[in-house]
Write an enzyme that holds these catalytic residues in place. Sequence first.
Site, PDB file in Angstrom:
ATOM      1  N   ASN A  86       4.482 100.735   4.359  1.00 14.02           N
ATOM      2  CA  ASN A  86       5.662  99.778   4.735  1.00 14.02           C
ATOM      3  C   ASN A  86       5.785  98.430   3.942  1.00 14.02           C
ATOM      4  O   ASN A  86       4.848  97.794   3.418  1.00 14.02           O
ATOM      5  CB  ASN A  86       5.416  99.363   6.200  1.00 14.02           C
ATOM      6  CG  ASN A  86       6.496  98.428   6.567  1.00 14.02           C
ATOM      7  OD1 ASN A  86       7.153  97.588   5.927  1.00 14.02           O
ATOM      8  ND2 ASN A  86       6.994  98.647   7.806  1.00 14.02           N
ATOM      9  N   HIS A 117       7.207  93.435   3.501  1.00 12.71           N
ATOM     10  CA  HIS A 117       6.817  92.085   3.382  1.00 12.71           C
ATOM     11  C   HIS A 117       6.541  91.866   1.686  1.00 12.71           C
ATOM     12  O   HIS A 117       6.605  90.626   1.617  1.00 12.71           O
ATOM     13  CB  HIS A 117       5.461  91.995   3.964  1.00 12.71           C
ATOM     14  CG  HIS A 117       5.742  91.949   5.328  1.00 12.71           C
ATOM     15  ND1 HIS A 117       6.603  91.231   6.250  1.00 12.71           N
ATOM     16  CD2 HIS A 117       5.213  92.702   6.351  1.00 12.71           C
ATOM     17  CE1 HIS A 117       6.408  91.458   7.229  1.00 12.71           C
ATOM     18  NE2 HIS A 117       5.911  92.293   7.425  1.00 12.71           N
ATOM     19  N   HIS A 149      12.109  98.603   7.036  1.00 18.37           N
ATOM     20  CA  HIS A 149      12.938  98.192   8.159  1.00 18.37           C
ATOM     21  C   HIS A 149      13.963  97.469   7.747  1.00 18.37           C
ATOM     22  O   HIS A 149      13.914  96.208   7.462  1.00 18.37           O
ATOM     23  CB  HIS A 149      11.677  97.644   9.189  1.00 18.37           C
ATOM     24  CG  HIS A 149      12.433  96.919  10.643  1.00 18.37           C
ATOM     25  ND1 HIS A 149      11.679  96.491  11.474  1.00 18.37           N
ATOM     26  CD2 HIS A 149      13.647  97.355  11.020  1.00 18.37           C
ATOM     27  CE1 HIS A 149      12.434  96.182  12.544  1.00 18.37           C
ATOM     28  NE2 HIS A 149      13.391  96.727  12.487  1.00 18.37           N
ATOM     29  N   ARG A 208      16.427  94.911   9.184  1.00 12.56           N
ATOM     30  CA  ARG A 208      16.476  94.375  10.498  1.00 12.56           C
ATOM     31  C   ARG A 208      17.675  93.828  10.614  1.00 12.56           C
ATOM     32  O   ARG A 208      18.374  93.450   9.598  1.00 12.56           O
ATOM     33  CB  ARG A 208      15.569  93.096  10.505  1.00 12.56           C
ATOM     34  CG  ARG A 208      14.184  93.581  11.098  1.00 12.56           C
ATOM     35  CD  ARG A 208      13.344  92.312  10.920  1.00 12.56           C
ATOM     36  NE  ARG A 208      11.891  92.687  11.990  1.00 12.56           N
ATOM     37  CZ  ARG A 208      11.919  92.706  13.179  1.00 12.56           C
ATOM     38  NH1 ARG A 208      12.990  92.110  13.969  1.00 12.56           N
ATOM     39  NH2 ARG A 208      10.976  92.742  13.699  1.00 12.56           N
ATOM     40  N   ARG A 241      15.848  89.862   7.350  1.00  9.15           N
ATOM     41  CA  ARG A 241      14.924  88.702   6.803  1.00  9.15           C
ATOM     42  C   ARG A 241      13.976  89.391   5.938  1.00  9.15           C
ATOM     43  O   ARG A 241      13.415  88.677   5.142  1.00  9.15           O
ATOM     44  CB  ARG A 241      14.229  88.397   7.878  1.00  9.15           C
ATOM     45  CG  ARG A 241      13.104  89.532   8.608  1.00  9.15           C
ATOM     46  CD  ARG A 241      12.101  88.985   9.735  1.00  9.15           C
ATOM     47  NE  ARG A 241      12.767  88.724  10.900  1.00  9.15           N
ATOM     48  CZ  ARG A 241      12.507  88.677  12.127  1.00  9.15           C
ATOM     49  NH1 ARG A 241      10.891  88.696  12.330  1.00  9.15           N
ATOM     50  NH2 ARG A 241      12.728  88.473  13.232  1.00  9.15           N
ATOM     51  N   GLU A 279      13.031 102.167   9.282  1.00  7.05           N
ATOM     52  CA  GLU A 279      13.096 101.934  10.569  1.00  7.05           C
ATOM     53  C   GLU A 279      14.241 101.121  11.194  1.00  7.05           C
ATOM     54  O   GLU A 279      14.855 100.278  10.481  1.00  7.05           O
ATOM     55  CB  GLU A 279      11.671 100.931  10.777  1.00  7.05           C
ATOM     56  CG  GLU A 279      10.619 101.529  10.702  1.00  7.05           C
ATOM     57  CD  GLU A 279       9.341 100.466  10.533  1.00  7.05           C
ATOM     58  OE1 GLU A 279       8.094 101.214  10.329  1.00  7.05           O
ATOM     59  OE2 GLU A 279       9.426  99.395  10.677  1.00  7.05           O
ATOM     60  N   THR A 306       7.743  93.411  15.338  1.00 10.58           N
ATOM     61  CA  THR A 306       8.012  94.440  16.278  1.00 10.58           C
ATOM     62  C   THR A 306       6.964  94.581  17.461  1.00 10.58           C
ATOM     63  O   THR A 306       5.640  95.049  17.008  1.00 10.58           O
ATOM     64  CB  THR A 306       8.188  96.060  16.034  1.00 10.58           C
ATOM     65  OG1 THR A 306       8.986  95.908  14.632  1.00 10.58           O
ATOM     66  CG2 THR A 306       8.821  96.761  16.656  1.00 10.58           C
ATOM     67  N   GLU A 328       5.990 107.764  17.173  1.00 10.54           N
ATOM     68  CA  GLU A 328       5.000 106.948  16.427  1.00 10.54           C
ATOM     69  C   GLU A 328       4.662 105.935  17.594  1.00 10.54           C
ATOM     70  O   GLU A 328       5.128 105.202  18.166  1.00 10.54           O
ATOM     71  CB  GLU A 328       5.708 106.014  15.491  1.00 10.54           C
ATOM     72  CG  GLU A 328       4.780 105.208  14.797  1.00 10.54           C
ATOM     73  CD  GLU A 328       5.126 104.674  13.303  1.00 10.54           C
ATOM     74  OE1 GLU A 328       5.818 105.342  12.681  1.00 10.54           O
ATOM     75  OE2 GLU A 328       4.473 103.599  13.056  1.00 10.54           O
ATOM     76  N   HIS A 388       0.986 100.105  13.352  1.00 11.69           N
ATOM     77  CA  HIS A 388       1.039  98.470  13.662  1.00 11.69           C
ATOM     78  C   HIS A 388      -0.248  97.705  13.841  1.00 11.69           C
ATOM     79  O   HIS A 388      -1.013  98.179  14.497  1.00 11.69           O
ATOM     80  CB  HIS A 388       2.027  98.219  15.029  1.00 11.69           C
ATOM     81  CG  HIS A 388       2.311  96.830  14.831  1.00 11.69           C
ATOM     82  ND1 HIS A 388       3.700  96.437  14.390  1.00 11.69           N
ATOM     83  CD2 HIS A 388       1.877  95.548  15.185  1.00 11.69           C
ATOM     84  CE1 HIS A 388       3.845  95.198  14.594  1.00 11.69           C
ATOM     85  NE2 HIS A 388       2.756  94.797  15.035  1.00 11.69           N
TER      86      HIS A 388
HETATM   87  N1  PXP Z   1       5.434 101.300  12.251  1.00 15.04           N
HETATM   88  C1  PXP Z   1       6.527 100.642  12.822  1.00 15.04           C
HETATM   89  C2  PXP Z   1       7.463 101.484  13.484  1.00 15.04           C
HETATM   90  C3  PXP Z   1       6.733  99.373  12.397  1.00 15.04           C
HETATM   91  O1  PXP Z   1       7.841  98.822  13.142  1.00 15.04           O
HETATM   92  C4  PXP Z   1       5.677  98.452  11.664  1.00 15.04           C
HETATM   93  C5  PXP Z   1       6.053  97.155  11.325  1.00 15.04           C
HETATM   94  O2  PXP Z   1       6.587  96.424  12.130  1.00 15.04           O
HETATM   95  C6  PXP Z   1       4.640  99.314  11.077  1.00 15.04           C
HETATM   96  C7  PXP Z   1       4.562 100.435  11.821  1.00 15.04           C
HETATM   97  C8  PXP Z   1       3.672  98.705  10.201  1.00 15.04           C
HETATM   98  O3  PXP Z   1       3.146  97.530  10.878  1.00 15.04           O
HETATM   99  P1  PXP Z   1       2.067  96.697  10.046  1.00 15.04           P
HETATM  100  O4  PXP Z   1       2.986  95.920   9.204  1.00 15.04           O
HETATM  101  O5  PXP Z   1       1.631  95.723  11.249  1.00 15.04           O
HETATM  102  O6  PXP Z   1       1.071  97.451   9.600  1.00 15.04           O
END
Ligand code: PXP
Length: 251
Positions: free
Chosen positions: A15, A18, A51, A53, A57, A78, A109, A159, A202
């Site tokens: 992901n 960030h 994602h 949003r 952001r 996402e 999330t 997921e 997550h």
């Molecule tokens: N999977 C989903 C569906 C998410 O929304 C997120 C981030 O919000 C992640 C995985 C990755 O989570 P993290 O950034 O905490 O690794």
Amino acid sequence: MNQTLHPRPLRLGVNIDHVATIRNARGGDHPDPVRAAQIVASVGGDGITAHLREDRRHIRDEDLARIQQATNLPLNLEMAATREMLAIALRHKPHAACIVPEKREERTTEGGLDAAGLHNTLVPIVDELRGAGIRVSLFIEADERQLDTALRLGAPVVEFHTGEYAHAFLDGNRDKVEREVRRISDMAALAAKNGIEPHAGHGLTFENVQPIAAIPQIAELNIGHYLIGEAVFVGLENAIRRMRELMDEVR
Ligand code: PXP
């Protein structure tokens, strides 16, 4: 067949949200999430997760096409269950769309989608995404009622939200960690038995990834914040490689 002796491969979706968070902090183009996507591809990551949003952001609309053009990796978009996001998904046709809950004021999330409560909202969205050939995933708690709804909706993937597990791990609450692993593991087995492919994500880190990665039915982990944070110190390539090694050690 003993699945621990014949494990299925475990994919790593990175992901890259960030990277965009850091970019947006200064309003310019650097660091570019597209470059992160190219690095993920170059070190053997299996997919890009992003994602979009409602408040934009981190990832912005124009990033999606740029990410899709920059690599051949499957994009897992996402998205909240809204008409706006549905239209964007149908326009970009990512490989997969993971429907997530979204609250404007949340930092991340914070829990799984209440698929059961939102069933009627989800029916047309899941149907339209599936009709466009997009693999639909629902980001849910490892809970039988939510899984049952995913089954009724015809979602091919769920997921499981690993946030509770990650918090218990941070708190050093070993009983809760064990309970959470069992809950996720039981629901992953039930999902697979019903023909749904289970993923998880997550809050996963180098320290806590292995018990989740070891669940034999889990086919994909989506990991973001920790990898991007770790990349500040060791580089994104090294952070992904280490995560991959830790995942492979238990499969
Ligand atoms: N999977 C989903 C569906 C998410 O929304 C997120 C981030 O919000 C992640 C995985 C990755 O989570 P993290 O950034 O905490 O690794």
